[in-house]
Design a protein around this motif. Structure first.
Motif, short mmCIF file in Angstrom:
data_model
loop_
_atom_site.label_atom_id
_atom_site.label_comp_id
_atom_site.label_asym_id
_atom_site.label_seq_id
_atom_site.Cartn_x
_atom_site.Cartn_y
_atom_site.Cartn_z
N CYS A 175 2.04 -3.39 3.05
CA CYS A 175 1.90 -2.12 3.78
C CYS A 175 1.03 -1.14 2.99
O CYS A 175 1.09 -1.08 1.77
N SER A 176 0.29 -0.34 3.74
CA SER A 176 -0.43 0.77 3.11
C SER A 176 0.58 1.86 2.79
O SER A 176 1.72 1.83 3.27
N LEU A 177 0.19 2.83 2.02
CA LEU A 177 1.09 3.92 1.67
C LEU A 177 1.55 4.66 2.93
O LEU A 177 2.72 5.00 3.07
N ALA A 178 0.63 4.89 3.87
CA ALA A 178 0.97 5.60 5.10
C ALA A 178 2.03 4.83 5.90
O ALA A 178 2.98 5.42 6.41
N ILE A 179 1.87 3.54 6.01
CA ILE A 179 2.84 2.73 6.75
C ILE A 179 4.18 2.72 6.02
O ILE A 179 5.24 2.83 6.63
N SER A 180 4.14 2.62 4.70
CA SER A 180 5.37 2.63 3.92
C SER A 180 6.15 3.92 4.12
O SER A 180 7.38 3.92 4.19
N LEU A 181 5.45 5.03 4.24
CA LEU A 181 6.11 6.32 4.41
C LEU A 181 6.59 6.55 5.84
O LEU A 181 7.50 7.32 6.08
N ASN A 182 5.95 5.89 6.81
CA ASN A 182 6.33 6.06 8.22
C ASN A 182 7.63 5.37 8.58
O ASN A 182 8.33 5.81 9.48
N GLY A 183 7.94 4.29 7.97
CA GLY A 183 9.18 3.59 8.26
C GLY A 183 9.09 2.60 9.38
O GLY A 183 9.82 2.68 10.36
N ASP A 184 8.18 1.65 9.28
CA ASP A 184 8.02 0.65 10.34
C ASP A 184 9.00 -0.51 10.24
O ASP A 184 9.04 -1.37 11.10
N GLY A 185 9.80 -0.54 9.18
CA GLY A 185 10.79 -1.59 9.05
C GLY A 185 10.33 -2.79 8.26
O GLY A 185 10.83 -3.90 8.46
N CYS A 186 9.40 -2.60 7.35
CA CYS A 186 8.95 -3.69 6.49
C CYS A 186 10.13 -4.21 5.68
O CYS A 186 10.90 -3.44 5.12
N ARG A 187 10.29 -5.50 5.62
CA ARG A 187 11.45 -6.07 4.93
C ARG A 187 11.40 -5.86 3.43
O ARG A 187 12.40 -5.98 2.75
N TYR A 188 10.24 -5.53 2.88
CA TYR A 188 10.12 -5.34 1.44
C TYR A 188 10.21 -3.87 1.03
O TYR A 188 10.92 -3.54 0.10
N CYS A 189 9.46 -3.00 1.71
CA CYS A 189 9.45 -1.60 1.28
C CYS A 189 10.47 -0.74 2.01
O CYS A 189 10.74 0.38 1.59
N GLN A 190 11.04 -1.27 3.12
CA GLN A 190 12.06 -0.52 3.86
C GLN A 190 13.14 -1.47 4.36
O GLN A 190 13.30 -1.68 5.57
N PRO A 191 13.90 -2.03 3.45
CA PRO A 191 14.89 -3.03 3.85
C PRO A 191 15.99 -2.48 4.76
O PRO A 191 16.49 -3.20 5.61
N HIS A 192 16.34 -1.20 4.61
CA HIS A 192 17.39 -0.64 5.47
C HIS A 192 16.95 -0.60 6.94
O HIS A 192 17.70 -0.97 7.84
N GLU A 193 15.71 -0.16 7.18
CA GLU A 193 15.17 -0.14 8.53
C GLU A 193 15.05 -1.56 9.08
O GLU A 193 15.37 -1.83 10.23
#
Length: 78
Positions: A7-25
């Motif tokens: 993910c780019s920084l913008a996507i990481s901050l948006n919360g798209d549900g990436c299993r690595y950078c946003q495991p809770h989502e």
């Protein structure tokens, strides 16, 4: 963010549900999808039970059996 995340920084901050950078989502989305599938499974099982019960009634014609199976299944899938 781990090295597996693409993910780019913008996507990481948006919360798209990436299993690595946003495991809770990611877990929340998986849980929601699982509940939806469980509900659909339950409705289809109920429809199947209704169809089997209807088919076990000897007084029904073939056309009535097919019509009942069709309408019951369609209602379950709505």
């Amino acid at each position: 963010m781990t090295n597996k995340c693409k993910c780019s920084l913008a996507i990481s901050l948006n919360g798209d549900g990436c299993r690595y950078c946003q495991p809770h989502e990611y877990i929340n989305r998986l849980t929601s999808a699982f509940r939806d599938l469980e509900n659909e499974n339950k409705m289809l099982r109920e429809a199947l039970e209704s169809i089997v019960e209807f088919l076990n009634t000897e007084s029904n014609s073939t056309e009535e059996m097919v019509a009942h199976a069709w309408t019951t299944t369609r209602k379950a899938l709505k």
